[in-house]
Scaffold this motif. Structure first.
Motif, PDB file in Angstrom:
ATOM      1  N   SER A   1       0.811  -1.221   0.000  1.00 13.23           N
ATOM      2  CA  SER A   1       0.000   0.000   0.000  1.00 13.23           C
ATOM      3  C   SER A   1       0.845   1.272   0.000  1.00 13.23           C
ATOM      4  CB  SER A   1      -0.933   0.014   1.219  1.00 13.23           C
ATOM      5  OG  SER A   1      -0.196  -0.093   2.422  1.00 13.23           O
ATOM      6  N   ILE A   2       2.150   1.176   0.278  1.00 15.76           N
ATOM      7  CA  ILE A   2       2.969   2.400   0.240  1.00 15.76           C
ATOM      8  C   ILE A   2       2.979   3.000  -1.165  1.00 15.76           C
ATOM      9  CG2 ILE A   2       4.437   1.651   2.152  1.00 15.76           C
ATOM     10  CD1 ILE A   2       6.685   1.205   0.094  1.00 15.76           C
ATOM     11  N   PHE A   3       2.703   2.182  -2.179  1.00 11.35           N
ATOM     12  CA  PHE A   3       2.687   2.692  -3.548  1.00 11.35           C
ATOM     13  C   PHE A   3       1.300   3.187  -3.969  1.00 11.35           C
ATOM     14  CE2 PHE A   3       6.259  -0.467  -3.862  1.00 11.35           C
ATOM     15  CZ  PHE A   3       7.255   0.498  -3.801  1.00 11.35           C
TER      16      PHE A   3
ATOM     17  N   GLN B   1      -0.299   5.398  -1.867  1.00 10.31           N
ATOM     18  CA  GLN B   1      -0.503   6.560  -1.013  1.00 10.31           C
ATOM     19  C   GLN B   1      -0.272   7.844  -1.786  1.00 10.31           C
ATOM     20  OE1 GLN B   1       1.694   6.295   2.622  1.00 10.31           O
ATOM     21  NE2 GLN B   1       0.414   7.777   3.671  1.00 10.31           N
ATOM     22  N   THR B   2      -1.133   8.826  -1.559  1.00 11.51           N
ATOM     23  CA  THR B   2      -0.999  10.124  -2.214  1.00 11.51           C
ATOM     24  C   THR B   2      -0.041  11.008  -1.420  1.00 11.51           C
ATOM     25  OG1 THR B   2      -2.798  11.198  -1.002  1.00 11.51           O
ATOM     26  CG2 THR B   2      -3.394   9.942  -2.993  1.00 11.51           C
ATOM     27  N   ILE B   3       0.340  12.144  -2.011  1.00  9.70           N
ATOM     28  CA  ILE B   3       1.270  13.057  -1.358  1.00  9.70           C
ATOM     29  C   ILE B   3       0.654  13.653  -0.090  1.00  9.70           C
ATOM     30  CG2 ILE B   3       0.551  15.118  -2.633  1.00  9.70           C
ATOM     31  CD1 ILE B   3       4.188  14.134  -1.731  1.00  9.70           C
ATOM     32  N   THR B   4      -0.671  13.651   0.022  1.00  5.71           N
ATOM     33  CA  THR B   4      -1.340  14.201   1.202  1.00  5.71           C
ATOM     34  C   THR B   4      -1.567  13.162   2.283  1.00  5.71           C
ATOM     35  OG1 THR B   4      -3.553  13.754   0.338  1.00  5.71           O
ATOM     36  CG2 THR B   4      -2.553  15.879  -0.243  1.00  5.71           C
ATOM     37  N   GLY B   5      -1.183  11.908   2.023  1.00  5.03           N
ATOM     38  CA  GLY B   5      -1.404  10.849   2.997  1.00  5.03           C
ATOM     39  C   GLY B   5      -2.684  10.078   2.785  1.00  5.03           C
ATOM     40  N   GLY B   6      -3.432  10.418   1.730  1.00  5.53           N
ATOM     41  CA  GLY B   6      -4.623   9.652   1.380  1.00  5.53           C
ATOM     42  C   GLY B   6      -4.237   8.401   0.605  1.00  5.53           C
ATOM     43  N   TRP B   7      -5.250   7.748   0.039  1.00  3.42           N
ATOM     44  CA  TRP B   7      -5.008   6.488  -0.663  1.00  3.42           C
ATOM     45  C   TRP B   7      -5.763   6.462  -1.985  1.00  3.42           C
ATOM     46  CZ3 TRP B   7      -1.445   3.691   1.947  1.00  3.42           C
ATOM     47  CH2 TRP B   7      -1.304   3.952   3.317  1.00  3.42           C
ATOM     48  N   GLY B   8      -5.073   6.024  -3.030  1.00  2.00           N
ATOM     49  CA  GLY B   8      -5.734   5.766  -4.291  1.00  2.00           C
ATOM     50  C   GLY B   8      -6.275   4.350  -4.308  1.00  2.00           C
ATOM     51  N   GLU B   9      -7.424   4.154  -4.955  1.00  2.00           N
ATOM     52  CA  GLU B   9      -8.045   2.825  -5.012  1.00  2.00           C
ATOM     53  C   GLU B   9      -7.365   2.015  -6.111  1.00  2.00           C
ATOM     54  OE1 GLU B   9     -10.167   1.600  -2.939  1.00  2.00           O
ATOM     55  OE2 GLU B   9     -10.401   3.444  -1.781  1.00  2.00           O
ATOM     56  N   ALA B  10      -6.091   1.656  -5.866  1.00  2.00           N
ATOM     57  CA  ALA B  10      -5.274   1.021  -6.900  1.00  2.00           C
ATOM     58  C   ALA B  10      -4.839  -0.388  -6.539  1.00  2.00           C
ATOM     59  CB  ALA B  10      -4.033   1.888  -7.169  1.00  2.00           C
ATOM     60  N   ALA B  11      -5.479  -0.972  -5.518  1.00  2.00           N
ATOM     61  CA  ALA B  11      -5.005  -2.264  -5.023  1.00  2.00           C
ATOM     62  C   ALA B  11      -5.288  -3.422  -5.973  1.00  2.00           C
ATOM     63  CB  ALA B  11      -5.620  -2.543  -3.656  1.00  2.00           C
ATOM     64  N   GLY B  12      -6.209  -3.256  -6.919  1.00  2.00           N
ATOM     65  CA  GLY B  12      -6.477  -4.328  -7.866  1.00  2.00           C
ATOM     66  C   GLY B  12      -7.632  -5.218  -7.448  1.00  2.00           C
ATOM     67  N   ALA B  13      -7.731  -6.357  -8.121  1.00  2.00           N
ATOM     68  CA  ALA B  13      -8.896  -7.223  -7.972  1.00  2.00           C
ATOM     69  C   ALA B  13      -9.035  -7.797  -6.563  1.00  2.00           C
ATOM     70  CB  ALA B  13      -8.824  -8.363  -8.989  1.00  2.00           C
TER      71      ALA B  13
ATOM     72  N   PHE C   1      -8.033  -3.951  -1.069  1.00  2.00           N
ATOM     73  CA  PHE C   1      -7.017  -3.277  -0.254  1.00  2.00           C
ATOM     74  C   PHE C   1      -6.679  -4.157   0.949  1.00  2.00           C
ATOM     75  CE2 PHE C   1      -5.234   0.011   2.501  1.00  2.00           C
ATOM     76  CZ  PHE C   1      -4.490   0.753   1.603  1.00  2.00           C
ATOM     77  N   ILE C   2      -5.868  -5.197   0.728  1.00  2.00           N
ATOM     78  CA  ILE C   2      -5.517  -6.126   1.809  1.00  2.00           C
ATOM     79  C   ILE C   2      -4.109  -5.873   2.333  1.00  2.00           C
ATOM     80  CG2 ILE C   2      -7.098  -7.885   0.948  1.00  2.00           C
ATOM     81  CD1 ILE C   2      -4.709  -9.342  -0.266  1.00  2.00           C
ATOM     82  N   GLU C   3      -3.410  -4.898   1.769  1.00  2.00           N
ATOM     83  CA  GLU C   3      -2.067  -4.529   2.200  1.00  2.00           C
ATOM     84  C   GLU C   3      -1.138  -5.750   2.281  1.00  2.00           C
ATOM     85  OE1 GLU C   3      -1.666  -0.664   4.472  1.00  2.00           O
ATOM     86  OE2 GLU C   3      -3.172  -1.735   5.655  1.00  2.00           O
ATOM     87  N   ARG C   4      -0.988  -6.379   1.139  1.00  2.00           N
ATOM     88  CA  ARG C   4      -0.123  -7.559   1.033  1.00  2.00           C
ATOM     89  C   ARG C   4       1.337  -7.178   1.281  1.00  2.00           C
ATOM     90  NH1 ARG C   4      -1.696  -8.551  -3.482  1.00  2.00           N
ATOM     91  NH2 ARG C   4      -3.156 -10.262  -3.156  1.00  2.00           N
ATOM     92  N   ASP C   5       2.052  -7.991   2.021  1.00  2.00           N
ATOM     93  CA  ASP C   5       3.459  -7.713   2.299  1.00  2.00           C
ATOM     94  C   ASP C   5       4.328  -7.899   1.056  1.00  2.00           C
ATOM     95  OD1 ASP C   5       3.859  -6.772   4.861  1.00  2.00           O
ATOM     96  OD2 ASP C   5       3.931  -8.761   5.774  1.00  2.00           O
ATOM     97  N   MET C   6       5.231  -6.966   0.864  1.00  2.00           N
ATOM     98  CA  MET C   6       6.294  -7.099  -0.134  1.00  2.00           C
ATOM     99  C   MET C   6       7.572  -7.538   0.579  1.00  2.00           C
ATOM    100  SD  MET C   6       5.820  -3.545  -2.266  1.00  2.00           S
ATOM    101  CE  MET C   6       6.276  -2.541  -0.831  1.00  2.00           C
ATOM    102  N   ILE C   7       8.456  -8.171  -0.156  1.00  2.00           N
ATOM    103  CA  ILE C   7       9.772  -8.552   0.373  1.00  2.00           C
ATOM    104  C   ILE C   7      10.771  -7.510  -0.115  1.00  2.00           C
ATOM    105  CG2 ILE C   7      11.588 -10.299   0.366  1.00  2.00           C
ATOM    106  CD1 ILE C   7       9.359 -12.379  -0.150  1.00  2.00           C
TER     107      ILE C   7
END
Length: 452
Positions: A56-58, A60-72, A75-81
């Motif tokens: 989800s860090i990718f 996030q907007t510059i204001t700290g909001g969130w774009g609805e870009a998580a996909g199908a 918004f489950i905030e999957r961990d990246m390695i």
């Protein structure tokens, strides 16, 4: 010295010589170019080969909001390695203890690079060049302002107080006296850069009040983007030591020039190591023309990446040190595409469109992508421009909304930058734009409140 420290660049090892490392900052650039991550004790970093952050860090907007870009999957905030690139290890010399910074790359659980990660986007574009037998080389120029501390968003930004006790004087381009006004800040910039192992090609006073430019030596695009990413932080830290702010906004002060990130490009043949823009007798090649043609054809669709905020478009003002069109010419700073004076082996193309507010990985990737498409599609450029390009008509978007419309439709550009990145970027930037449109400006209150 532990094994992992032995893998770091010489400058990092020299910084720690005779000292005990306390902490490691594990960082990754997000879409705006902000360093995300975590700080860990050095002993823990020595034991870990990766760490986790949510994807989800990718979003996030510059204001700290969130774009609805998580996909199908939602918004489950999957961990990246996140895995460290030890070649990026560098000092954080402004900290109170002995600290290193290390840039990390983002992967999914199968080891596939996360497509929305800006550093991965640039690596993807560079790899496309390599697959063709080409090696892109870039040299960025960074413009920024040193301004008075400003903690009230309603207050106009003002130039910093100089060493003489007077506010920085406007329009003293290339003045050594003006540079001396900022001497203590510049001294710390040099000291921090030396501790971090960065080579500055030069610092000059630009045309704005308190505006400076730092030029970096040409080299590998990913390495140079890493340096710009690090430089933004070190310059801010140097300014804070002297009770002022460093800002990389494209247009921080009305009636002053904006701040650009000009990018110089050349392309080498991987087999011969020769500059593809220069022929055997030193003449200009078809590749040189096609690269220019690619910038002219595809840059309008890439402007949303190189000018990513509503403020970015305030920089494109006629006769105000920023281009308004995509004409090209030799040694002409009024054009969007400039060919600097050079020997044939150093022949290069300068893209003057990008703002300093852009993410350096994405700005360089977008510019290289346009040149790449020009080379692949053998795009013929318009004829060389003669005269003052400000007398021509604008041919780049004038507002972020129009730029996003062009970007969203640019499927050929998406294939170079990565379709998934393009999808995420478009959604996040559209969200930011819609957030901005909800803000009522002082201009509206002043002129519309009682008059309409």
């Amino acid at each position: 010295m532990t094994d992992w420290i032995a893998q770091t660049p010489q400058a990092a090892q020299a910084y720690l010589e005779g000292r005990r490392l306390d902490e490691v900052e594990c960082v990754i650039p997000d879409l705006p170019g902000i360093a995300r991550g975590k700080a860990v004790p050095a002993s823990k970093f020595a034991r870990q080969s990766f760490f986790f952050l949510p994807d989800s860090i990718f979003y996030q907007t510059i204001t700290g909001g969130w774009g609805e870009a998580a996909g199908a999957d939602g918004f489950i905030e999957r961990d990246m390695i996140l895995k460290p690139d030890m070649s990026t290890a560098t000092a954080a010399p402004w900290t109170g203890d002995w600290t290193l910074q290390v840039i990390h790359d983002a992967f999914d659980r199968e080891g596939v690079p996360i497509p929305a990660s800006p550093r991965n986007v640039l690596k993807r574009v560079v790899d496309l060049y390599h697959q063709r037998g080409w090696k892109p080389v870039v040299a960025p120029e960074m413009e920024f302002y040193l301004v008075a501390r400003n903690i009230d968003p309603a207050k106009s930004i003002e130039p910093m107080m100089g060493r003489s006790g007077r506010p920085a004087a406007a329009r003293q381009a290339y003045s050594m006296t003006a540079v001396d006004e900022f001497g203590p800040v510049i001294d710390d910039i040099y000291d921090f850069a030396e501790a971090q192992g960065f080579e500055i090609d030069g610092i000059t006073q630009e045309g704005g009040a308190g505006q400076l430019e730092i030029n970096l030596r040409h080299g590998n695009p990913v390495k140079l983007a890493d340096e710009v990413f690090y430089f933004k932080r070190l310059i801010r830290e140097a300014a804070l030591r002297h009770d002022c702010f460093a800002t990389f906004m494209a247009k921080p002060i009305a009636d002053e020039p904006g701040s650009a990130m000009h990018i110089h490009h050349s392309v080498l043949d991987l087999e011969t190591r020769r500059n593809m823009f220069a022929g055997p007798q030193g003449g200009e090649t078809d590749a040189f023309a096609h690269f220019i043609g690619g910038l002219q054809r595809y840059l309008p669709s890439a402007i949303a990446v190189m000018a990513p905020y509503v403020n970015s478009y305030r920089r494109y003002v006629r006769d105000h040190a920023a281009p308004i069109n995509l004409e090209w010419a030799r040694d002409n700073r009024t054009t969007g595409i400039r060919i600097p004076i050079s020997d044939p082996e150093a022949r290069r193309v300068e893209n003057r469109i990008g703002g300093m507010d852009c993410n350096p990985y994405l700005g360089i990737a977008a510019s290289l992508a346009c040149g790449y498409l020009g080379l692949v599609n053998k795009v013929t450029p318009a004829g060389q421009f003669s005269g003052d390009a400000y007398e021509g008509e604008p041919d780049i978007p004038q507002v972020l909304g129009s730029a996003l419309d062009l970007f969203d439709a640019a499927t050929e550009l998406h294939e170079v930058l990565g379709p998934e990145f393009a999808r995420v970027y478009g959604i996040v930037k559209r969200t930011e734009y819609e957030e901005f449109l909800q803000v009522i400006s002082p201009w509206e209150r002043e002129h519309l409140l009682l008059n309409v």
